[in-house]
Design a protein around this motif. Structure first.
Motif, mmCIF file in Angstrom:
data_model
loop_
_atom_site.group_PDB
_atom_site.id
_atom_site.type_symbol
_atom_site.label_atom_id
_atom_site.label_comp_id
_atom_site.label_asym_id
_atom_site.label_seq_id
_atom_site.Cartn_x
_atom_site.Cartn_y
_atom_site.Cartn_z
ATOM 1 N N ALA A 153 44.266 31.326 32.419
ATOM 2 C CA ALA A 153 43.736 30.387 33.404
ATOM 3 C C ALA A 153 44.559 30.500 34.679
ATOM 4 O O ALA A 153 45.784 30.551 34.645
ATOM 5 N N GLY A 154 43.882 30.604 35.809
ATOM 6 C CA GLY A 154 44.541 30.714 37.098
ATOM 7 C C GLY A 154 44.693 32.133 37.597
ATOM 8 O O GLY A 154 44.950 32.342 38.783
ATOM 9 N N ASP A 155 44.533 33.137 36.723
ATOM 10 C CA ASP A 155 44.613 34.528 37.169
ATOM 11 C C ASP A 155 43.462 34.835 38.120
ATOM 12 O O ASP A 155 42.338 34.352 37.937
ATOM 13 N N SER A 156 43.737 35.663 39.115
ATOM 14 C CA SER A 156 42.681 36.142 40.003
ATOM 15 C C SER A 156 41.756 37.060 39.217
ATOM 16 O O SER A 156 42.211 37.841 38.390
ATOM 17 N N ALA A 157 40.480 36.970 39.502
ATOM 18 C CA ALA A 157 39.512 37.833 38.829
ATOM 19 C C ALA A 157 39.459 39.189 39.511
ATOM 20 O O ALA A 157 39.398 39.275 40.737
ATOM 21 N N CYS A 158 39.507 40.235 38.710
ATOM 22 C CA CYS A 158 39.445 41.611 39.209
ATOM 23 C C CYS A 158 38.464 42.405 38.360
ATOM 24 O O CYS A 158 38.130 42.005 37.242
ATOM 25 N N LEU A 159 38.048 43.533 38.904
ATOM 26 C CA LEU A 159 37.236 44.486 38.156
ATOM 27 C C LEU A 159 38.089 45.718 37.941
ATOM 28 O O LEU A 159 38.555 46.346 38.890
ATOM 29 N N MET A 160 38.325 46.039 36.682
ATOM 30 C CA MET A 160 39.230 47.117 36.313
ATOM 31 C C MET A 160 38.686 48.463 36.797
ATOM 32 O O MET A 160 37.489 48.733 36.687
ATOM 33 N N ALA A 161 39.571 49.281 37.333
ATOM 34 C CA ALA A 161 39.180 50.530 37.999
ATOM 35 C C ALA A 161 38.457 51.514 37.090
ATOM 36 O O ALA A 161 37.494 52.148 37.501
ATOM 37 N N SER A 162 38.873 51.665 35.858
ATOM 38 C CA SER A 162 38.299 52.704 35.004
ATOM 39 C C SER A 162 36.950 52.321 34.402
ATOM 40 O O SER A 162 36.098 53.182 34.194
ATOM 41 N N THR A 163 36.743 51.046 34.130
ATOM 42 C CA THR A 163 35.533 50.623 33.417
ATOM 43 C C THR A 163 34.689 49.610 34.174
ATOM 44 O O THR A 163 33.567 49.332 33.752
ATOM 45 N N TYR A 164 35.235 49.015 35.228
ATOM 46 C CA TYR A 164 34.599 47.921 35.975
ATOM 47 C C TYR A 164 34.404 46.689 35.104
ATOM 48 O O TYR A 164 33.575 45.840 35.389
ATOM 49 N N ALA A 165 35.189 46.613 34.029
ATOM 50 C CA ALA A 165 35.188 45.414 33.186
ATOM 51 C C ALA A 165 35.978 44.324 33.899
ATOM 52 O O ALA A 165 36.830 44.598 34.755
ATOM 53 N N TRP A 166 35.726 43.079 33.551
ATOM 54 C CA TRP A 166 36.474 41.961 34.112
ATOM 55 C C TRP A 166 37.906 42.003 33.593
ATOM 56 O O TRP A 166 38.142 42.315 32.438
ATOM 57 N N GLY A 167 38.855 41.686 34.452
ATOM 58 C CA GLY A 167 40.259 41.653 34.081
ATOM 59 C C GLY A 167 41.078 40.986 35.166
ATOM 60 O O GLY A 167 40.539 40.274 36.015
ATOM 61 N N LYS A 168 42.391 41.245 35.152
ATOM 62 C CA LYS A 168 43.276 40.694 36.187
ATOM 63 C C LYS A 168 43.934 41.796 37.004
ATOM 64 O O LYS A 168 44.703 41.525 37.913
ATOM 65 N N THR A 169 43.621 43.060 36.696
ATOM 66 C CA THR A 169 44.117 44.197 37.469
ATOM 67 C C THR A 169 42.924 44.991 37.984
ATOM 68 O O THR A 169 41.865 44.995 37.369
ATOM 69 N N GLY A 170 43.111 45.646 39.098
ATOM 70 C CA GLY A 170 42.034 46.434 39.685
ATOM 71 C C GLY A 170 41.610 45.853 41.008
ATOM 72 O O GLY A 170 42.433 45.305 41.758
ATOM 73 N N THR A 171 40.321 45.920 41.314
ATOM 74 C CA THR A 171 39.789 45.424 42.575
ATOM 75 C C THR A 171 39.535 43.926 42.464
ATOM 76 O O THR A 171 38.753 43.482 41.629
ATOM 77 N N ALA A 172 40.196 43.158 43.331
ATOM 78 C CA ALA A 172 40.050 41.697 43.311
ATOM 79 C C ALA A 172 38.654 41.290 43.780
ATOM 80 O O ALA A 172 38.090 41.887 44.687
ATOM 81 N N VAL A 173 38.110 40.278 43.124
ATOM 82 C CA VAL A 173 36.833 39.688 43.529
ATOM 83 C C VAL A 173 37.186 38.439 44.328
ATOM 84 O O VAL A 173 37.775 37.499 43.789
ATOM 85 N N SER A 174 36.840 38.447 45.608
ATOM 86 C CA SER A 174 37.233 37.324 46.464
ATOM 87 C C SER A 174 36.607 36.023 45.970
ATOM 88 O O SER A 174 35.481 36.002 45.496
ATOM 89 N N ASN A 175 37.372 34.980 46.067
ATOM 90 C CA ASN A 175 36.925 33.628 45.705
ATOM 91 C C ASN A 175 36.489 33.506 44.247
ATOM 92 O O ASN A 175 35.555 32.779 43.921
ATOM 93 N N ALA A 176 37.175 34.236 43.362
ATOM 94 C CA ALA A 176 36.907 34.130 41.930
ATOM 95 C C ALA A 176 38.233 34.126 41.179
ATOM 96 O O ALA A 176 39.156 34.852 41.538
ATOM 97 N N TYR A 177 38.314 33.273 40.170
ATOM 98 C CA TYR A 177 39.498 33.240 39.314
ATOM 99 C C TYR A 177 39.071 32.777 37.934
ATOM 100 O O TYR A 177 37.952 32.295 37.739
ATOM 101 N N TYR A 178 39.988 32.914 36.968
ATOM 102 C CA TYR A 178 39.683 32.499 35.602
ATOM 103 C C TYR A 178 40.043 31.031 35.431
ATOM 104 O O TYR A 178 41.189 30.636 35.596
#
Length: 151
Positions: A101-126
């Motif tokens: 909870a509170g981690d910034s939402a990101c899309l992981m570079a290799s799979t585009y799965a949701w995570g906390k590393t990779g490309t940040a999704v602006s205005n989204a968090y867990y």
């Protein structure tokens, strides 16, 4: 003793399931890509203004495809079909790594799965975390710069 067993055997959620009754914005789009879309994936604006396509490393994420109760198909939302997209609110997403909870939402570079590393999704968090392959609650907020202005 209080009545407490009603949630004992219920699943936490599934990808694209709305997680609660907080205010939401859910927009309708047509699926642009031939491969179709599944619930719970990040989408970007399509070629036409009424279309969306799955995030694949470029573009600005505008929302998450929402699960809609219907007869299952493969893909769940075929090309040209209407897909509901949550652009503001709380929604379940399956994560590709542990998130809290509170981690910034990101899309992981290799799979585009949701995570906390990779490309940040602006205005989204867990809002609620989960272990890898589990279901976290993603909170999407409309960017302040694009909030509707009063008339």
């Amino acid at each position: 003793m209080a009545f407490q067993w009603y949630t004992r055997d219920l699943d936490k959620g599934f990808p694209g399931m709305v997680s609660d009754t907080t205010n939401k914005i859910i927009d309708s789009y047509a699926v642009e890509e031939e491969a179709g879309l599944e619930p719970g994936v990040a989408v970007i604006q399509g070629t036409a203004e009424n279309q969306v396509k799955k995030y694949a490393g470029t573009g600005t994420v505008i929302g998450v495809t929402m699960h809609q109760h219907k007869e299952p198909t493969e893909p769940y939302y075929p090309q040209y079909h209407t897909v509901p997209v949550v652009t503001m609110g709380d929604i379940y997403v399956q994560v590709g790594e542990d998130v809290a909870a509170g981690d910034s939402a990101c899309l992981m570079a290799s799979t585009y799965a949701w995570g906390k590393t990779g490309t940040a999704v602006s205005n989204a968090y867990y809002y609620k975390g989960a272990e890898k392959d589990g279901f976290a609650v993603l909170r999407l907020r409309t960017p302040a710069a694009t909030a509707p202005a009063g008339e």
